[in-house]
Scaffold this motif. Structure first.
Motif, PDB file in Angstrom:
ATOM      1  N   MET A   1      36.143  66.741  50.067  1.00  0.00           N
ATOM      2  CA  MET A   1      36.775  66.796  48.758  1.00  0.00           C
ATOM      3  C   MET A   1      35.769  66.333  47.708  1.00  0.00           C
ATOM      4  N   SER A   2      35.752  66.995  46.574  1.00  0.00           N
ATOM      5  CA  SER A   2      34.791  66.662  45.520  1.00  0.00           C
ATOM      6  C   SER A   2      35.213  65.403  44.779  1.00  0.00           C
ATOM      7  N   LYS A   3      34.264  64.846  44.021  1.00  0.00           N
ATOM      8  CA  LYS A   3      34.563  63.668  43.201  1.00  0.00           C
ATOM      9  C   LYS A   3      35.673  63.962  42.205  1.00  0.00           C
ATOM     10  N   GLN A   4      35.614  65.154  41.581  1.00  0.00           N
ATOM     11  CA  GLN A   4      36.625  65.520  40.581  1.00  0.00           C
ATOM     12  C   GLN A   4      38.009  65.546  41.216  1.00  0.00           C
ATOM     13  N   SER A   5      38.137  66.182  42.411  1.00  0.00           N
ATOM     14  CA  SER A   5      39.460  66.261  43.018  1.00  0.00           C
ATOM     15  C   SER A   5      39.928  64.887  43.467  1.00  0.00           C
ATOM     16  N   SER A   6      39.038  64.029  43.936  1.00  0.00           N
ATOM     17  CA  SER A   6      39.427  62.671  44.326  1.00  0.00           C
ATOM     18  C   SER A   6      39.958  61.907  43.122  1.00  0.00           C
ATOM     19  N   ALA A   7      39.238  61.971  42.013  1.00  0.00           N
ATOM     20  CA  ALA A   7      39.671  61.265  40.805  1.00  0.00           C
ATOM     21  C   ALA A   7      41.006  61.820  40.327  1.00  0.00           C
ATOM     22  N   SER A   8      41.171  63.115  40.336  1.00  0.00           N
ATOM     23  CA  SER A   8      42.408  63.717  39.871  1.00  0.00           C
ATOM     24  C   SER A   8      43.559  63.398  40.812  1.00  0.00           C
ATOM     25  N   LEU A   9      43.325  63.428  42.109  1.00  0.00           N
ATOM     26  CA  LEU A   9      44.368  63.079  43.066  1.00  0.00           C
ATOM     27  C   LEU A   9      44.772  61.618  42.867  1.00  0.00           C
ATOM     28  N   ALA A  10      43.796  60.757  42.685  1.00  0.00           N
ATOM     29  CA  ALA A  10      44.094  59.339  42.435  1.00  0.00           C
ATOM     30  C   ALA A  10      44.926  59.190  41.168  1.00  0.00           C
ATOM     31  N   ASP A  11      44.604  59.947  40.127  1.00  0.00           N
ATOM     32  CA  ASP A  11      45.378  59.901  38.886  1.00  0.00           C
ATOM     33  C   ASP A  11      46.817  60.365  39.129  1.00  0.00           C
ATOM     34  N   PHE A  12      46.971  61.401  39.941  1.00  0.00           N
ATOM     35  CA  PHE A  12      48.311  61.900  40.249  1.00  0.00           C
ATOM     36  C   PHE A  12      49.111  60.855  41.026  1.00  0.00           C
ATOM     37  N   LEU A  13      48.484  60.256  42.016  1.00  0.00           N
ATOM     38  CA  LEU A  13      49.170  59.233  42.813  1.00  0.00           C
ATOM     39  C   LEU A  13      49.564  58.040  41.942  1.00  0.00           C
ATOM     40  N   GLU A  14      48.686  57.672  41.016  1.00  0.00           N
ATOM     41  CA  GLU A  14      48.992  56.577  40.088  1.00  0.00           C
ATOM     42  C   GLU A  14      50.172  56.948  39.188  1.00  0.00           C
ATOM     43  N   PHE A  15      50.183  58.175  38.681  1.00  0.00           N
ATOM     44  CA  PHE A  15      51.285  58.659  37.840  1.00  0.00           C
ATOM     45  C   PHE A  15      52.606  58.599  38.612  1.00  0.00           C
ATOM     46  N   MET A  16      52.586  59.082  39.849  1.00  0.00           N
ATOM     47  CA  MET A  16      53.799  59.087  40.665  1.00  0.00           C
ATOM     48  C   MET A  16      54.301  57.658  40.878  1.00  0.00           C
ATOM     49  N   ASN A  17      53.390  56.755  41.154  1.00  0.00           N
ATOM     50  CA  ASN A  17      53.744  55.358  41.372  1.00  0.00           C
ATOM     51  C   ASN A  17      54.348  54.734  40.106  1.00  0.00           C
ATOM     52  N   ARG A  18      53.693  55.002  38.957  1.00  0.00           N
ATOM     53  CA  ARG A  18      54.165  54.477  37.668  1.00  0.00           C
ATOM     54  C   ARG A  18      55.576  54.965  37.356  1.00  0.00           C
ATOM     55  N   LYS A  19      55.874  56.205  37.725  1.00  0.00           N
ATOM     56  CA  LYS A  19      57.187  56.795  37.442  1.00  0.00           C
ATOM     57  C   LYS A  19      58.223  56.451  38.521  1.00  0.00           C
ATOM     58  N   GLY A  20      57.775  55.767  39.571  1.00  0.00           N
ATOM     59  CA  GLY A  20      58.689  55.415  40.654  1.00  0.00           C
ATOM     60  C   GLY A  20      59.105  56.599  41.496  1.00  0.00           C
ATOM     61  N   LEU A  21      58.249  57.621  41.558  1.00  0.00           N
ATOM     62  CA  LEU A  21      58.548  58.832  42.326  1.00  0.00           C
ATOM     63  C   LEU A  21      57.891  58.769  43.704  1.00  0.00           C
ATOM     64  N   ASN A  22      58.541  59.363  44.669  1.00  0.00           N
ATOM     65  CA  ASN A  22      57.987  59.385  46.021  1.00  0.00           C
ATOM     66  C   ASN A  22      56.778  60.301  46.095  1.00  0.00           C
ATOM     67  N   THR A  23      55.744  59.808  46.725  1.00  0.00           N
ATOM     68  CA  THR A  23      54.561  60.636  46.966  1.00  0.00           C
ATOM     69  C   THR A  23      54.649  61.116  48.404  1.00  0.00           C
ATOM     70  N   THR A  24      55.309  62.248  48.580  1.00  0.00           N
ATOM     71  CA  THR A  24      55.485  62.798  49.917  1.00  0.00           C
ATOM     72  C   THR A  24      54.187  63.446  50.394  1.00  0.00           C
ATOM     73  N   SER A  25      54.106  63.665  51.696  1.00  0.00           N
ATOM     74  CA  SER A  25      52.913  64.322  52.238  1.00  0.00           C
ATOM     75  C   SER A  25      52.796  65.738  51.669  1.00  0.00           C
ATOM     76  N   GLN A  26      53.928  66.405  51.416  1.00  0.00           N
ATOM     77  CA  GLN A  26      53.881  67.751  50.845  1.00  0.00           C
ATOM     78  C   GLN A  26      53.321  67.731  49.428  1.00  0.00           C
ATOM     79  N   ARG A  27      53.773  66.789  48.621  1.00  0.00           N
ATOM     80  CA  ARG A  27      53.246  66.682  47.257  1.00  0.00           C
ATOM     81  C   ARG A  27      51.749  66.395  47.282  1.00  0.00           C
ATOM     82  N   ARG A  28      51.320  65.571  48.214  1.00  0.00           N
ATOM     83  CA  ARG A  28      49.904  65.243  48.326  1.00  0.00           C
ATOM     84  C   ARG A  28      49.087  66.483  48.692  1.00  0.00           C
ATOM     85  N   VAL A  29      49.567  67.262  49.656  1.00  0.00           N
ATOM     86  CA  VAL A  29      48.883  68.505  50.064  1.00  0.00           C
ATOM     87  C   VAL A  29      48.785  69.460  48.869  1.00  0.00           C
TER      88      VAL A  29
END
Length: 155
Positions: A1-29
């Motif tokens: 995985m590239s640096k850009q996708s890692s940073a963006s995925l991390a941003d998405f996971l942080e957003f999900m956490n901040r909103k109290g939403l479940n980060t399912t394996s499907q959403r991650r994929v």
């Protein structure tokens, strides 16, 4: 995985956490695939890409995750003259415009500081403060022009 996708995925996971939403394996994929896939894709095109990774993910889950990515500011909906919604990764400080072929649908990203400068000059001249813009240029790509001149179909 590239640096850009890692940073963006991390941003998405942080957003999900901040909103109290479940980060399912499907959403991650879905998010990983989105950040790794360059370009502009319709929901159906992206869904077909996801099915090759995980045939168990439904189209509704893909659509909802794309909407979450947009809500997080990590994806953008793009609308061209054909009325079909496409999605692309939102890249901060990397603005670009589009050339769109009206025959085959090919989309080319263009970035030219002269265009950006001119837009700001025109806005200032008319008393506007720009918050953003969409700049799509429509026409025929070279392959479609050549095919048309030879009497061939490009679709």
């Amino acid at each position: 995985m590239s640096k850009q996708s890692s940073a963006s995925l991390a941003d998405f996971l942080e957003f999900m956490n901040r909103k109290g939403l479940n980060t399912t394996s499907q959403r991650r994929v879905i998010a990983e695939a989105f950040f790794e896939l360059p370009g502009h894709y319709t929901l159906e095109e992206f869904y077909q890409h996801i099915l090759r990774r995980d045939p168990g993910i439904g189209q509704t889950t893909v659509y909802r995750t794309l909407k979450l990515l947009c809500d997080a500011g990590l994806a953008m909906e793009i609308h061209f003259s054909d009325g079909i919604t496409r999605y692309e990764a939102a890249r901060p400080n990397s603005h670009h415009d589009h050339l769109v072929c009206l025959s085959c649908g090919r989309i080319v990203e263009i970035c030219d500081p002269r265009i950006e400068k001119l837009q700001h000059e025109m806005a200032e001249k008319h008393g506007f403060s720009l918050d953003g813009h969409v700049h799509n240029l429509y026409g025929l790509c070279a392959a479609c022009r050549n095919a048309r001149s030879e009497g061939q179909s490009t679709r």
